[in-house]
Design a protein around this motif. Structure first.
Motif: not given
Length: 176
Positions: A138-139, A141, A158, A160
């Motif tokens: 997911s982008w 939070s 995340s 990232h």
């Protein structure tokens, strides 16, 4: 170097809507597994059927234009097979059976284990429509995800944290 004990390739799909980061994550997973010495294959679904591997002006392009139903280009280190026919995903997976991992980008309707890429809240609807979902990348939070998600029991990562995603995949197959 990591050695996979199972001779069968492990398969993971990365699915999601356009511009959700599927290619970025697929590339990161390939890089992570390859850096561990694992043999990785990748399959990309072209839902629009507009890709062109060969370029005008090459000998192989001329062979195809002349009517060859299959053109094979081979060198000391690479092989490319270009066939003018559709291939079933299962047939391609069988062809790639000598690899440790096969990372598939796309093919939402296939039933293999998959991560769903979620950029926006509306992308979460895809999770309920698919089978084999093992996690959400997911982008949003984690707090946003928890507030808005209807699938709260699903593993969340995340976008990232690609190293953590790769590690979780390895743990997942080792616990099987």
């Amino acid at each position: 170097m990591t050695t996979m004990s199972d001779t069968k390739p492990h398969i993971i799909q990365i699915v999601g809507y356009k511009n959700t980061g599927k290619t970025t994550l697929t590339t990161a997973l390939i890089g992570h597994f390859s850096s561990m010495g694992l043999k990785v294959a990748a399959i990309k679904h072209d839902g629009h059927d507009h890709f062109e591997m060969d370029q005008q002006g090459t000998d192989s392009y001329q062979f195809g234009e002349a009517g060859a139903a299959a053109v094979v280009v081979m060198s000391e280190k690479r092989t490319a097979i270009m066939e003018r026919k559709a291939t079933r995903l299962e047939d391609m997976l069988s062809h790639l059976s000598g690899y440790d991992w096969i990372v598939i980008e796309g093919f939402k309707d296939a039933s293999y284990s998959k991560f769903v890429m979620v950029r926006e809240e509306k992308d979460l609807t895809l999770v309920d429509q698919l089978e084999g979902v093992v996690g959400i990348i997911s982008w949003l939070s984690l707090e946003q995800f928890k507030e808005r998600s209807i699938v709260s029991d699903m593993a969340w990562y995340s976008v990232h944290e690609t190293q953590e995603i790769a590690k979780s995949l390895l743990e997942m197959v080792q616990s099987e």
